[in-house]
Design a protein around this motif. Structure first.
Motif, PDB file in Angstrom:
ATOM      1  N   LEU A  33       0.827  -1.207   0.000  1.00 35.83           N
ATOM      2  CA  LEU A  33       0.000   0.000   0.000  1.00 35.83           C
ATOM      3  C   LEU A  33       0.859   1.253   0.000  1.00 35.83           C
ATOM      4  CD1 LEU A  33      -2.831  -0.972   2.514  1.00 35.83           C
ATOM      5  CD2 LEU A  33      -3.016  -0.751   0.046  1.00 35.83           C
ATOM      6  N   LEU A  34       1.924   1.247   0.797  1.00 37.38           N
ATOM      7  CA  LEU A  34       2.742   2.446   0.922  1.00 37.38           C
ATOM      8  C   LEU A  34       3.636   2.648  -0.291  1.00 37.38           C
ATOM      9  CD1 LEU A  34       3.783   2.167   4.639  1.00 37.38           C
ATOM     10  CD2 LEU A  34       2.427   3.985   3.607  1.00 37.38           C
ATOM     11  N   ASP A  35       4.086   1.538  -0.852  1.00 33.62           N
ATOM     12  CA  ASP A  35       5.108   1.627  -1.880  1.00 33.62           C
ATOM     13  C   ASP A  35       4.503   1.723  -3.266  1.00 33.62           C
ATOM     14  OD1 ASP A  35       7.380   1.348  -3.368  1.00 33.62           O
ATOM     15  OD2 ASP A  35       7.475  -0.830  -3.128  1.00 33.62           O
ATOM     16  N   ARG A  36       3.480   0.903  -3.519  1.00 34.93           N
ATOM     17  CA  ARG A  36       3.000   0.790  -4.888  1.00 34.93           C
ATOM     18  C   ARG A  36       1.593   1.247  -5.135  1.00 34.93           C
ATOM     19  NH1 ARG A  36       5.621  -4.911  -5.889  1.00 34.93           N
ATOM     20  NH2 ARG A  36       7.454  -4.232  -4.766  1.00 34.93           N
ATOM     21  N   ASP A  37       0.772   1.308  -4.099  1.00 35.35           N
ATOM     22  CA  ASP A  37      -0.634   1.564  -4.380  1.00 35.35           C
ATOM     23  C   ASP A  37      -1.247   2.455  -3.307  1.00 35.35           C
ATOM     24  OD1 ASP A  37      -2.915   1.436  -5.807  1.00 35.35           O
ATOM     25  OD2 ASP A  37      -3.219  -0.718  -5.656  1.00 35.35           O
ATOM     26  N   ARG A  38      -0.746   3.679  -3.223  1.00 31.71           N
ATOM     27  CA  ARG A  38      -1.289   4.600  -2.225  1.00 31.71           C
ATOM     28  C   ARG A  38      -2.744   4.940  -2.513  1.00 31.71           C
ATOM     29  NH1 ARG A  38       2.365   8.109   1.329  1.00 31.71           N
ATOM     30  NH2 ARG A  38       4.112   6.711   1.585  1.00 31.71           N
ATOM     31  N   ASP A  39      -3.125   4.865  -3.792  1.00 32.85           N
ATOM     32  CA  ASP A  39      -4.527   5.080  -4.157  1.00 32.85           C
ATOM     33  C   ASP A  39      -5.422   4.072  -3.465  1.00 32.85           C
ATOM     34  OD1 ASP A  39      -4.350   7.222  -5.706  1.00 32.85           O
ATOM     35  OD2 ASP A  39      -4.571   6.189  -7.632  1.00 32.85           O
ATOM     36  N   ALA A  40      -4.971   2.818  -3.484  1.00 29.29           N
ATOM     37  CA  ALA A  40      -5.767   1.757  -2.870  1.00 29.29           C
ATOM     38  C   ALA A  40      -5.912   2.015  -1.378  1.00 29.29           C
ATOM     39  CB  ALA A  40      -5.116   0.400  -3.105  1.00 29.29           C
ATOM     40  N   ALA A  41      -4.844   2.493  -0.754  1.00 33.40           N
ATOM     41  CA  ALA A  41      -4.893   2.789   0.685  1.00 33.40           C
ATOM     42  C   ALA A  41      -5.907   3.883   0.965  1.00 33.40           C
ATOM     43  CB  ALA A  41      -3.514   3.198   1.180  1.00 33.40           C
TER      44      ALA A  41
ATOM     45  N   ASP B  13     -14.481  -4.038  -2.920  1.00 34.31           N
ATOM     46  CA  ASP B  13     -13.545  -3.717  -4.011  1.00 34.31           C
ATOM     47  C   ASP B  13     -12.234  -3.167  -3.466  1.00 34.31           C
ATOM     48  OD1 ASP B  13     -15.323  -4.586  -5.837  1.00 34.31           O
ATOM     49  OD2 ASP B  13     -16.005  -2.611  -6.488  1.00 34.31           O
ATOM     50  N   ALA B  14     -12.330  -2.322  -2.438  1.00 29.21           N
ATOM     51  CA  ALA B  14     -11.117  -1.731  -1.864  1.00 29.21           C
ATOM     52  C   ALA B  14     -10.268  -2.808  -1.198  1.00 29.21           C
ATOM     53  CB  ALA B  14     -11.485  -0.642  -0.862  1.00 29.21           C
ATOM     54  N   LEU B  15     -10.916  -3.739  -0.516  1.00 31.64           N
ATOM     55  CA  LEU B  15     -10.170  -4.819   0.150  1.00 31.64           C
ATOM     56  C   LEU B  15      -9.507  -5.741  -0.876  1.00 31.64           C
ATOM     57  CD1 LEU B  15     -12.714  -5.644   2.987  1.00 31.64           C
ATOM     58  CD2 LEU B  15     -10.359  -4.898   3.337  1.00 31.64           C
ATOM     59  N   ARG B  16     -10.146  -5.892  -2.037  1.00 33.48           N
ATOM     60  CA  ARG B  16      -9.572  -6.754  -3.076  1.00 33.48           C
ATOM     61  C   ARG B  16      -8.273  -6.211  -3.627  1.00 33.48           C
ATOM     62  NH1 ARG B  16     -13.164  -9.036  -7.729  1.00 33.48           N
ATOM     63  NH2 ARG B  16     -11.084  -9.738  -8.266  1.00 33.48           N
ATOM     64  N   ARG B  17      -8.022  -4.923  -3.440  1.00 37.13           N
ATOM     65  CA  ARG B  17      -6.771  -4.370  -3.958  1.00 37.13           C
ATOM     66  C   ARG B  17      -5.585  -4.676  -3.066  1.00 37.13           C
ATOM     67  NH1 ARG B  17      -7.875   1.291  -6.888  1.00 37.13           N
ATOM     68  NH2 ARG B  17      -5.597   1.223  -6.997  1.00 37.13           N
ATOM     69  N   LEU B  18      -5.844  -5.257  -1.891  1.00 35.52           N
ATOM     70  CA  LEU B  18      -4.729  -5.728  -1.063  1.00 35.52           C
ATOM     71  C   LEU B  18      -4.097  -6.934  -1.745  1.00 35.52           C
ATOM     72  CD1 LEU B  18      -6.444  -5.585   2.442  1.00 35.52           C
ATOM     73  CD2 LEU B  18      -4.666  -4.054   1.597  1.00 35.52           C
ATOM     74  N   PRO B  19      -2.787  -7.076  -1.654  1.00 37.78           N
ATOM     75  CA  PRO B  19      -2.154  -8.216  -2.319  1.00 37.78           C
ATOM     76  C   PRO B  19      -2.588  -9.531  -1.675  1.00 37.78           C
ATOM     77  CG  PRO B  19      -0.574  -7.068  -0.919  1.00 37.78           C
ATOM     78  CD  PRO B  19      -1.822  -6.246  -0.908  1.00 37.78           C
ATOM     79  N   GLY B  20      -2.900 -10.518  -2.520  1.00 42.00           N
ATOM     80  CA  GLY B  20      -3.261 -11.834  -2.022  1.00 42.00           C
ATOM     81  C   GLY B  20      -4.704 -11.965  -1.583  1.00 42.00           C
ATOM     82  N   VAL B  21      -5.524 -10.962  -1.861  1.00 41.44           N
ATOM     83  CA  VAL B  21      -6.922 -11.009  -1.447  1.00 41.44           C
ATOM     84  C   VAL B  21      -7.821 -11.114  -2.680  1.00 41.44           C
ATOM     85  CG1 VAL B  21      -8.775  -9.770  -0.283  1.00 41.44           C
ATOM     86  CG2 VAL B  21      -6.472  -9.711   0.649  1.00 41.44           C
TER      87      VAL B  21
END
Lengths: 199, 199
Positions: A33-41, B13-21
């Motif tokens: 989240l911090l490194d590659r996908d701050r949007d997702a965070a 949808d937001a949770l799915r953007r976490l890696p491995g989810v």
């Protein structure tokens, strides 16, 4: 000196409280989240806030709802005369997604398990009793899981409905579609055999 | 009608953007947060906001930092004369946690991979070149992963340091502690054999 800086530690600890997430996954998620996908965070933070403030329980079916009207308790569904009892919201979604059933639901949010402090009150059974007393329900479909607690809950629910003269059914348990008898466990096979149907 | 209500859909949808989810895990997480652990949801939302606003990159080592001083770039570490290059923050943490190494680090945040658009500039190698030019670094320890890209990156880094007359080392690759020769793959075994040490 702790391993991570305070903010990072808090983020990792918070991620660890998600079900199925251990320390390594939480660390991986935080770095991602911090490194590659701050949007997702950002998206996740907003979605969480929104969900917490906007999603409540329907007092009738106990499913999550966010509008004034519960989407599972409308008059069309009431007219079907069927009420399906499930253990959790995911079960409701699975039935809604995989079957043509469009009756009402009642979500227990658990199962009878006195040792874990889950009694009839925690499962909202007094509310279910009220619903059953209203006279709209002609059939109570019990879709709790085929576990020991699920079966005990099913028995309890069946007694509740029968005492009010309501027809009670239980979803079938047996060999899953595409399953092979050879690999199905004995319990399932016994269920399948005792629940055999005329063809 | 979509399967979930809008807020719930956004949360899943937001949770799915976490890696491995995947979709099922995301749904399970959302229901867990809403149903059983609203505190965790609140905590996570706050932690995400805090992390986004408070965690930046150290311009020297490219690791996350949240204080004015980077905890991995202090004068004590500078004095060691050693600089360890790793691919990601998790690698830095693993070395810091598992080894007595207390020199400086440089986090590439990736590996050389031209097809994915990861060139020397994306990995901050100009900044690393500056650091190497300052004269503090006596040994460059390359700890990239033993993958094709990791090896290519290691080769590139080694050339950079050698051209400046700096000693270059690569962490050893071989049979892991507790591993059994019988079950170790051929590539690892070849590495272990060619990297054998006098005893």
């Amino acid at each position: 000196m702790s391993l991570y800086s305070p903010r990072l530690t808090r983020l990792i600890d918070a991620l660890r409280r998600l079900p199925g997430v251990g320390p390594k996954s939480a660390q991986r998620m935080a770095f991602h989240l911090l490194d590659r996908d701050r949007d997702a965070a950002r998206l996740l933070a907003t979605a969480l806030d929104d969900a917490l403030s906007g999603i409540a329980r329907c007092p009738d079916c106990r499913m999550f709802k966010e509008d004034d009207e519960c989407r599972y308790c409308g008059p069309a569904r009431r007219q079907s005369g069927q009420l399906c009892v499930v253990e959790g919201p995911a079960d409701l979604v699975a039935i809604e997604q995989g079957t043509p059933f469009r009756g009402r639901y009642f979500v227990l949010m658990g199962r009878l398990s006195p040792l874990d402090g889950m009694g009839p009150d925690e499962l909202g059974l007094p509310r279910l009793a009220e619903t059953l007393g209203e006279g709209d329900v002609q059939e109570l479909i019990i879709a709790t899981n085929p576990t020991v607690e699920g079966e005990a809950t099913a028995y309890y629910l069946a007694e509740m409905a029968k005492s009010r003269g309501i027809r009670v059914t239980r979803i079938a348990h047996g060999v899953p579609m595409g399953g092979e008898l050879e690999y199905v466990d004995g319990g399932t096979l016994s269920h399948a055999l005792s629940g055999r149907q005329p063809v």
